[in-house]
Design a protein around this motif. Sequence first.
Motif, PDB file in Angstrom:
ATOM      1  N   VAL A 196       0.837  -1.190   0.000  1.00  0.00           N
ATOM      2  CA  VAL A 196       0.000   0.000   0.000  1.00  0.00           C
ATOM      3  C   VAL A 196       0.877   1.246   0.000  1.00  0.00           C
ATOM      4  O   VAL A 196       1.926   1.289   0.625  1.00  0.00           O
ATOM      5  CB  VAL A 196      -0.946  -0.007   1.228  1.00  0.00           C
ATOM      6  N   ASP A 197       0.427   2.261  -0.721  1.00  0.00           N
ATOM      7  CA  ASP A 197       1.093   3.564  -0.742  1.00  0.00           C
ATOM      8  C   ASP A 197       0.452   4.438   0.341  1.00  0.00           C
ATOM      9  O   ASP A 197      -0.620   5.000   0.153  1.00  0.00           O
ATOM     10  CB  ASP A 197       0.923   4.187  -2.130  1.00  0.00           C
ATOM     11  N   HIS A 198       1.136   4.515   1.492  1.00  0.00           N
ATOM     12  CA  HIS A 198       0.582   5.275   2.618  1.00  0.00           C
ATOM     13  C   HIS A 198       0.301   6.727   2.239  1.00  0.00           C
ATOM     14  O   HIS A 198      -0.720   7.306   2.631  1.00  0.00           O
ATOM     15  CB  HIS A 198       1.560   5.265   3.798  1.00  0.00           C
ATOM     16  N   GLN A 199       1.215   7.331   1.503  1.00  0.00           N
ATOM     17  CA  GLN A 199       1.079   8.750   1.174  1.00  0.00           C
ATOM     18  C   GLN A 199      -0.151   9.002   0.314  1.00  0.00           C
ATOM     19  O   GLN A 199      -0.884   9.977   0.520  1.00  0.00           O
ATOM     20  CB  GLN A 199       2.337   9.238   0.454  1.00  0.00           C
ATOM     21  N   TRP A 200      -0.399   8.108  -0.650  1.00  0.00           N
ATOM     22  CA  TRP A 200      -1.562   8.277  -1.521  1.00  0.00           C
ATOM     23  C   TRP A 200      -2.839   8.274  -0.701  1.00  0.00           C
ATOM     24  O   TRP A 200      -3.713   9.129  -0.888  1.00  0.00           O
ATOM     25  CB  TRP A 200      -1.599   7.164  -2.574  1.00  0.00           C
ATOM     26  N   PHE A 201      -2.967   7.312   0.212  1.00  0.00           N
ATOM     27  CA  PHE A 201      -4.198   7.214   1.005  1.00  0.00           C
ATOM     28  C   PHE A 201      -4.339   8.386   1.969  1.00  0.00           C
ATOM     29  O   PHE A 201      -5.446   8.887   2.194  1.00  0.00           O
ATOM     30  CB  PHE A 201      -4.245   5.878   1.739  1.00  0.00           C
ATOM     31  N   ALA A 202      -3.218   8.841   2.516  1.00  0.00           N
ATOM     32  CA  ALA A 202      -3.281  10.005   3.403  1.00  0.00           C
ATOM     33  C   ALA A 202      -3.737  11.237   2.636  1.00  0.00           C
ATOM     34  O   ALA A 202      -4.593  12.008   3.108  1.00  0.00           O
ATOM     35  CB  ALA A 202      -1.917  10.251   4.043  1.00  0.00           C
ATOM     36  N   ASP A 203      -3.184  11.436   1.432  1.00  0.00           N
ATOM     37  CA  ASP A 203      -3.561  12.593   0.611  1.00  0.00           C
ATOM     38  C   ASP A 203      -5.023  12.518   0.181  1.00  0.00           C
ATOM     39  O   ASP A 203      -5.705  13.545   0.063  1.00  0.00           O
ATOM     40  CB  ASP A 203      -2.661  12.675  -0.623  1.00  0.00           C
ATOM     41  N   ALA A 204      -5.517  11.268  -0.053  1.00  0.00           N
ATOM     42  CA  ALA A 204      -6.894  11.095  -0.513  1.00  0.00           C
ATOM     43  C   ALA A 204      -7.899  11.110   0.636  1.00  0.00           C
ATOM     44  O   ALA A 204      -9.115  11.187   0.400  1.00  0.00           O
ATOM     45  CB  ALA A 204      -7.027   9.780  -1.278  1.00  0.00           C
ATOM     46  N   GLY A 205      -7.399  11.046   1.884  1.00  0.00           N
ATOM     47  CA  GLY A 205      -8.292  10.999   3.029  1.00  0.00           C
ATOM     48  C   GLY A 205      -9.123   9.729   3.079  1.00  0.00           C
ATOM     49  O   GLY A 205     -10.249   9.724   3.598  1.00  0.00           O
ATOM     50  N   LEU A 206      -8.551   8.640   2.554  1.00  0.00           N
ATOM     51  CA  LEU A 206      -9.260   7.364   2.490  1.00  0.00           C
ATOM     52  C   LEU A 206      -8.568   6.354   3.405  1.00  0.00           C
ATOM     53  O   LEU A 206      -7.344   6.202   3.335  1.00  0.00           O
ATOM     54  CB  LEU A 206      -9.252   6.844   1.045  1.00  0.00           C
ATOM     55  N   PRO A 207      -9.291   5.658   4.270  1.00  0.00           N
ATOM     56  CA  PRO A 207      -8.641   4.641   5.118  1.00  0.00           C
ATOM     57  C   PRO A 207      -8.007   3.550   4.265  1.00  0.00           C
ATOM     58  O   PRO A 207      -8.557   3.157   3.228  1.00  0.00           O
ATOM     59  CB  PRO A 207      -9.802   4.080   5.956  1.00  0.00           C
ATOM     60  N   GLU A 208      -6.875   3.066   4.691  1.00  0.00           N
ATOM     61  CA  GLU A 208      -6.218   1.993   3.948  1.00  0.00           C
ATOM     62  C   GLU A 208      -6.971   0.679   4.141  1.00  0.00           C
ATOM     63  O   GLU A 208      -7.493   0.414   5.215  1.00  0.00           O
ATOM     64  CB  GLU A 208      -4.779   1.823   4.428  1.00  0.00           C
ATOM     65  N   PRO A 209      -7.005  -0.157   3.095  1.00  0.00           N
ATOM     66  CA  PRO A 209      -7.573  -1.491   3.279  1.00  0.00           C
ATOM     67  C   PRO A 209      -6.668  -2.311   4.194  1.00  0.00           C
ATOM     68  O   PRO A 209      -5.490  -2.004   4.365  1.00  0.00           O
ATOM     69  CB  PRO A 209      -7.602  -2.059   1.858  1.00  0.00           C
ATOM     70  N   VAL A 210      -7.215  -3.368   4.758  1.00  0.00           N
ATOM     71  CA  VAL A 210      -6.462  -4.229   5.661  1.00  0.00           C
ATOM     72  C   VAL A 210      -6.512  -5.685   5.208  1.00  0.00           C
ATOM     73  O   VAL A 210      -5.494  -6.370   5.183  1.00  0.00           O
ATOM     74  CB  VAL A 210      -6.997  -4.119   7.103  1.00  0.00           C
ATOM     75  N   THR A 211      -7.684  -6.149   4.827  1.00  0.00           N
ATOM     76  CA  THR A 211      -7.899  -7.561   4.525  1.00  0.00           C
ATOM     77  C   THR A 211      -8.124  -7.794   3.033  1.00  0.00           C
ATOM     78  O   THR A 211      -8.329  -6.854   2.256  1.00  0.00           O
ATOM     79  CB  THR A 211      -9.126  -8.076   5.285  1.00  0.00           C
ATOM     80  N   LEU A 212      -8.139  -9.057   2.652  1.00  0.00           N
ATOM     81  CA  LEU A 212      -8.491  -9.410   1.277  1.00  0.00           C
ATOM     82  C   LEU A 212      -9.896  -8.927   0.949  1.00  0.00           C
ATOM     83  O   LEU A 212     -10.152  -8.417  -0.154  1.00  0.00           O
ATOM     84  CB  LEU A 212      -8.400 -10.926   1.086  1.00  0.00           C
ATOM     85  N   GLU A 213     -10.819  -9.089   1.893  1.00  0.00           N
ATOM     86  CA  GLU A 213     -12.198  -8.649   1.660  1.00  0.00           C
ATOM     87  C   GLU A 213     -12.264  -7.161   1.354  1.00  0.00           C
ATOM     88  O   GLU A 213     -13.050  -6.723   0.494  1.00  0.00           O
ATOM     89  CB  GLU A 213     -13.069  -8.972   2.881  1.00  0.00           C
ATOM     90  N   ASP A 214     -11.440  -6.376   2.035  1.00  0.00           N
ATOM     91  CA  ASP A 214     -11.440  -4.927   1.811  1.00  0.00           C
ATOM     92  C   ASP A 214     -11.128  -4.581   0.359  1.00  0.00           C
ATOM     93  O   ASP A 214     -11.653  -3.592  -0.181  1.00  0.00           O
ATOM     94  CB  ASP A 214     -10.414  -4.242   2.712  1.00  0.00           C
TER      95      ASP A 214
END
Length: 350
Positions: free
Chosen positions: A142-160
Amino acid sequence: MSTTPTRTAAALGALALTLAGCSLTGGGGDDEAGDGGEVTVVTHDSFALSEDLLAQFEAETGYTLTFVAPGDGGALVNQLVLTKDSPLGDVVYGIDNTFAARAVDAGVLEPYTSPDLPDSAGEYVLDEALTPVDVGDVCVNVDHQWFADAGLPEPVTLEDLADPAYRDLLVVTNPATSSPGLAFLAATVGAFGDGWQDYWADLADNGVKVVEGWSDAYYVDFSGSEGAGLRPLVLSYASSPAAEVTAGGGDPRTGALLETCFRQVEHAGVIAGAQNVEGARAFVDFLVSADVQADIPGQMFMYPVDTDVALPEAWAAYAPLAEEPHDVPAEQIAAEREDWIAAWTEIVIG
């Protein structure tokens, strides 16, 4: 971009030798392992070892090394099978536990397991024709910076990953041509059992992108390494974030989703019909030697099978193995792999 080489970047030196039609030249030392001559090593395109170690092997054995790299791990096994009657070389490195049975069943390997294999590697031995060399977890990164900039929680599981919130964000590799791709497919079989096909239908509906090999996925489509891609989720390795530590030692912008992993083991073996069998065996022994095992984390970003080897300091923080990777028995992979790939292709590629 990290100053620490990733698996493919580190392999460029060996590939340059191949593309130039050249080989390493040893020092012509004592020929203890055989009659000398050329040893052709067939590898996947992410093979890399320090040049001084390769030169040391040549100097101590009298052999000259030449490298051939036909592609990703899946392509490597495919080429070994297709060229069985006219072998590509003497020894192979990079056959992983998802493709191992295909290589063994096709008869492309001679029986040989290195007598120098460390005790800690015993659990990874699959067949007398294969010597385990290194271990790694294939996981979504996962690209932490992308998700932080997008304000979107990072996925965790396969289902996510199948959640519409993450539509068009994931890139993976084709299990028919890529060993990480097949490892990830196996992870979904291990996680969902008979429901794995429904899961992949959901991923397809959610815009998963499929490419042929790891290099394209990680360096072209992924946003988190060189920052040029558009997708912040990529199929890679749990150790990949350690390669993204900044030059000043700062935290990498990437991480591994450790609930999405499958444990991959890479092996070496003597190719059936090898022109230099003794040289091939010597190279297999070389790969499990203490010096090479210690070189593997920094060069190929895999864990050595020798657990006595000290790991790079950054690995404790940025390259942990998954505590509970998804698992599928090797015999099930061997029995069902082709059916999985055919079903996956129909579902995802169409």
